[in-house]
Design a protein around this motif. Sequence first.
Motif, PDB file in Angstrom:
ATOM      1  N   GLU A   1      37.650  38.794  36.581  1.00  0.00           N
ATOM      2  CA  GLU A   1      38.596  38.941  35.397  1.00  0.00           C
ATOM      3  C   GLU A   1      39.880  38.428  35.439  1.00  0.00           C
ATOM      4  OE1 GLU A   1      36.427  41.164  36.275  1.00  0.00           O
ATOM      5  OE2 GLU A   1      34.816  40.954  34.956  1.00  0.00           O
ATOM      6  N   PHE A   2      40.344  39.086  36.585  1.00  0.00           N
ATOM      7  CA  PHE A   2      41.967  38.870  37.021  1.00  0.00           C
ATOM      8  C   PHE A   2      42.081  37.532  37.333  1.00  0.00           C
ATOM      9  CE2 PHE A   2      45.394  38.892  39.820  1.00  0.00           C
ATOM     10  CZ  PHE A   2      46.285  39.896  39.230  1.00  0.00           C
ATOM     11  N   ARG A   3      41.673  37.212  38.183  1.00  0.00           N
ATOM     12  CA  ARG A   3      41.668  35.699  38.876  1.00  0.00           C
ATOM     13  C   ARG A   3      41.571  34.602  37.647  1.00  0.00           C
ATOM     14  NH1 ARG A   3      38.015  33.797  42.390  1.00  0.00           N
ATOM     15  NH2 ARG A   3      36.574  35.232  41.535  1.00  0.00           N
ATOM     16  N   SER A   4      40.619  34.907  36.592  1.00  0.00           N
ATOM     17  CA  SER A   4      40.478  33.902  35.723  1.00  0.00           C
ATOM     18  C   SER A   4      41.437  33.938  34.598  1.00  0.00           C
ATOM     19  CB  SER A   4      39.102  34.275  35.118  1.00  0.00           C
ATOM     20  OG  SER A   4      38.941  35.435  34.205  1.00  0.00           O
ATOM     21  N   LEU A   5      42.578  34.609  34.761  1.00  0.00           N
ATOM     22  CA  LEU A   5      43.406  34.561  33.953  1.00  0.00           C
ATOM     23  C   LEU A   5      44.732  33.749  34.333  1.00  0.00           C
ATOM     24  CD1 LEU A   5      43.864  38.294  32.684  1.00  0.00           C
ATOM     25  CD2 LEU A   5      43.124  36.340  31.297  1.00  0.00           C
ATOM     26  N   LEU A   6      44.560  33.446  35.990  1.00  0.00           N
ATOM     27  CA  LEU A   6      45.780  33.054  36.547  1.00  0.00           C
ATOM     28  C   LEU A   6      45.789  31.567  36.619  1.00  0.00           C
ATOM     29  CD1 LEU A   6      45.834  35.259  39.538  1.00  0.00           C
ATOM     30  CD2 LEU A   6      47.302  35.378  37.581  1.00  0.00           C
ATOM     31  N   ALA A   7      47.076  30.848  36.065  1.00  0.00           N
ATOM     32  CA  ALA A   7      46.922  29.317  36.044  1.00  0.00           C
ATOM     33  C   ALA A   7      45.626  28.523  35.405  1.00  0.00           C
ATOM     34  CB  ALA A   7      47.041  28.802  37.747  1.00  0.00           C
ATOM     35  N   VAL A   8      45.279  28.954  34.387  1.00  0.00           N
ATOM     36  CA  VAL A   8      44.270  28.567  33.567  1.00  0.00           C
ATOM     37  C   VAL A   8      44.493  27.227  33.445  1.00  0.00           C
ATOM     38  CG1 VAL A   8      42.973  28.731  31.669  1.00  0.00           C
ATOM     39  CG2 VAL A   8      43.591  30.784  32.655  1.00  0.00           C
ATOM     40  N   GLU A   9      45.532  26.961  33.005  1.00  0.00           N
ATOM     41  CA  GLU A   9      45.741  25.264  32.575  1.00  0.00           C
ATOM     42  C   GLU A   9      45.650  24.635  33.591  1.00  0.00           C
ATOM     43  OE1 GLU A   9      45.819  23.965  29.560  1.00  0.00           O
ATOM     44  OE2 GLU A   9      45.465  26.223  28.776  1.00  0.00           O
ATOM     45  N   GLU A  10      46.222  24.753  34.738  1.00  0.00           N
ATOM     46  CA  GLU A  10      46.161  23.881  35.917  1.00  0.00           C
ATOM     47  C   GLU A  10      44.644  23.626  36.523  1.00  0.00           C
ATOM     48  OE1 GLU A  10      48.433  26.121  35.491  1.00  0.00           O
ATOM     49  OE2 GLU A  10      50.380  25.443  36.160  1.00  0.00           O
ATOM     50  N   LYS A  11      43.941  24.972  36.405  1.00  0.00           N
ATOM     51  CA  LYS A  11      42.446  24.855  36.727  1.00  0.00           C
ATOM     52  C   LYS A  11      41.687  24.033  35.935  1.00  0.00           C
ATOM     53  CE  LYS A  11      42.892  29.429  39.080  1.00  0.00           C
ATOM     54  NZ  LYS A  11      42.268  30.662  39.277  1.00  0.00           N
ATOM     55  N   LYS A  12      41.983  24.129  34.674  1.00  0.00           N
ATOM     56  CA  LYS A  12      41.187  23.311  33.571  1.00  0.00           C
ATOM     57  C   LYS A  12      41.462  21.973  33.781  1.00  0.00           C
ATOM     58  CE  LYS A  12      40.390  26.462  29.728  1.00  0.00           C
ATOM     59  NZ  LYS A  12      41.132  26.828  28.496  1.00  0.00           N
ATOM     60  N   ARG A  13      42.841  21.607  34.297  1.00  0.00           N
ATOM     61  CA  ARG A  13      43.218  20.180  34.485  1.00  0.00           C
ATOM     62  C   ARG A  13      42.338  19.397  35.785  1.00  0.00           C
ATOM     63  NH1 ARG A  13      48.031  20.899  31.639  1.00  0.00           N
ATOM     64  NH2 ARG A  13      49.020  21.662  33.565  1.00  0.00           N
ATOM     65  N   LEU A  14      42.443  20.393  36.701  1.00  0.00           N
ATOM     66  CA  LEU A  14      41.663  20.104  38.009  1.00  0.00           C
ATOM     67  C   LEU A  14      40.183  20.017  37.795  1.00  0.00           C
ATOM     68  CD1 LEU A  14      43.130  22.650  40.808  1.00  0.00           C
ATOM     69  CD2 LEU A  14      43.287  20.214  40.658  1.00  0.00           C
TER      70      LEU A  14
ATOM     71  N   SER B   1      33.532  30.040  42.099  1.00  0.00           N
ATOM     72  CA  SER B   1      35.219  30.021  41.728  1.00  0.00           C
ATOM     73  C   SER B   1      35.226  29.765  40.155  1.00  0.00           C
ATOM     74  CB  SER B   1      36.145  29.021  42.448  1.00  0.00           C
ATOM     75  OG  SER B   1      35.634  27.654  41.958  1.00  0.00           O
ATOM     76  N   THR B   2      36.460  30.302  39.725  1.00  0.00           N
ATOM     77  CA  THR B   2      36.648  30.235  38.419  1.00  0.00           C
ATOM     78  C   THR B   2      37.038  28.878  38.141  1.00  0.00           C
ATOM     79  OG1 THR B   2      39.131  30.626  38.845  1.00  0.00           O
ATOM     80  CG2 THR B   2      37.791  32.486  38.001  1.00  0.00           C
ATOM     81  N   THR B   3      37.602  28.078  38.904  1.00  0.00           N
ATOM     82  CA  THR B   3      37.927  26.570  38.663  1.00  0.00           C
ATOM     83  C   THR B   3      36.424  25.809  38.412  1.00  0.00           C
ATOM     84  OG1 THR B   3      39.745  26.670  40.348  1.00  0.00           O
ATOM     85  CG2 THR B   3      38.668  24.539  39.561  1.00  0.00           C
TER      86      THR B   3
END
Lengths: 260, 260
Positions: free
Chosen positions: A76-89, A108-110
Amino acid sequence: MKKASKANSAAERQQEILTHLIEVGSSSLDDLAHRFDVSLMTVHRDLTTLSLQGMVVKHHGSVSIHSSNVFESNFEFRSLLAVEEKKRLAAVGAQEVHSGESVLLDDSTTASFLAPLLADLEPLTVITNGLSSIEQLKTLPGIRLITLGGEYYPKFNASFGLLCEQTIQNLKVDIAILSASAVDGIEAYVQDPAVTQIKRAMLNAARRTVLLVHSGKFGKTALHRLASLTDFDLVLIDHGLSPEHQRLLEEAGVNFRQVE
Amino acid sequence: MKKASKANSAAERQQEILTHLIEVGSSSLDDLAHRFDVSLMTVHRDLTTLSLQGMVVKHHGSVSIHSSNVFESNFEFRSLLAVEEKKRLAAVGAQEVHSGESVLLDDSTTASFLAPLLADLEPLTVITNGLSSIEQLKTLPGIRLITLGGEYYPKFNASFGLLCEQTIQNLKVDIAILSASAVDGIEAYVQDPAVTQIKRAMLNAARRTVLLVHSGKFGKTALHRLASLTDFDLVLIDHGLSPEHQRLLEEAGVNFRQVE
DNA sequence: AAAATATAACACCAAGGTGTTTTAATATGA
DNA sequence: TCATATTAAAACACCTTGGTGTTATATTTT
């Protein structure tokens, strides 16, 4: 400074407060009230909710995120970090998948951001050990979903272990899409031994391999070496990569691309 | 006639309406309005919601459930039937599990009702292929959860197939708790071949076996024979079993118990 | 003890749900 | 086919509920 967008519900604002706290570490209640344009009382209520969930700890007049080592590696914690970048990736990663193929996704969340983007590519076979991806994929028609079982780790919201590894060893897929915890030089690292084991098995089971990695993870290291970046057929990185790292990758002959 | 219990929310009443419609097949809007003690307008609104979800079809002045064969064997559909009886069966079934044991749960809705009741029995190892059970168990601390992977079947919201079977064959657990689609004589039957295969594997992997079966399933049959009731160490049935069936089970030496 | 912060109590507001009434659409029978 | 009855939908007002802010009281810090 990012203007706090008007939250249209209490739960949403609480999420935003949590995200903000993750960025800044801790804050005074006064500042939060001002920043999110609500009364002190409402801030109190929101923080009580968040602290009951174990997300933050309240002190006298201030809050800080609840950063035990355990929590910091939480899904849950990790999934909040750098969400936008991860979505683009994830969006770019999805383009590497072609209709009719079989795809292996890690925990991974990505990868979980990638899952819903596969809907258009039916028919498609998707194999994953991540519960978050499973939950999203199970609703998509036209996608054949193979779940990977094993010992469930709440920390990663996924299954690992011997059972999982053996299952993967019986598979051969077209493409595997993974992420990693850290990259130092041209080596990718992962925090947890159980996770490492499964990612390795996934790499062996795939004809093509893609690594999605956030630029913020460069120059760091973690306990277990997963593989060299040259072992991947393609490495996707967001645009925040420093020139030195770029040069390093080029010299090593890594096939990488920066998205956007 | 069962008095419709006062619904405390719109969504709940819609569920109750759907359950009622499943029982009676179809109904007039007038009757529904009277039965659930709401205005005709509200019934209209509820049914519009349900029909948008594809659960029912509206005609002029009446509704009927959307009963394609596909739908009738859906997980969501089955999970609405005889909920109370299944919950009671699950409650009694949970008493057969002791702290520290390893438990195998199948994909049945009955088993998914059992899952949350296991919280008190920690430490406990629970192994299941049912996503619904997994979702509930993953939040419980003190429970070691082993997920069974395989090919995902939306119809049952669970994973099956060769991968799943092989995984189970590597396990040995204290107790397996299963359900069945039908019971004829002293034979338990299951509709789907993939499900049968996994249930059989589960039976082989357990030292003790318990069957939870609703009395309404007696005297019916399904495509695949799973096992004889005598093969189970314990069979739990709700109180609606007919005297003839009771005598039959007694004569055959089935170790069964009627709950409540 | 005094200042600062947290909690409790109460009133207000907005949103969703419901029923009534009105208007539109559809079915039925001659 | 038309007229009439029946059902569906729309419009509006009322009510309940959850969320919020203000004020008052309690608790903690200094």
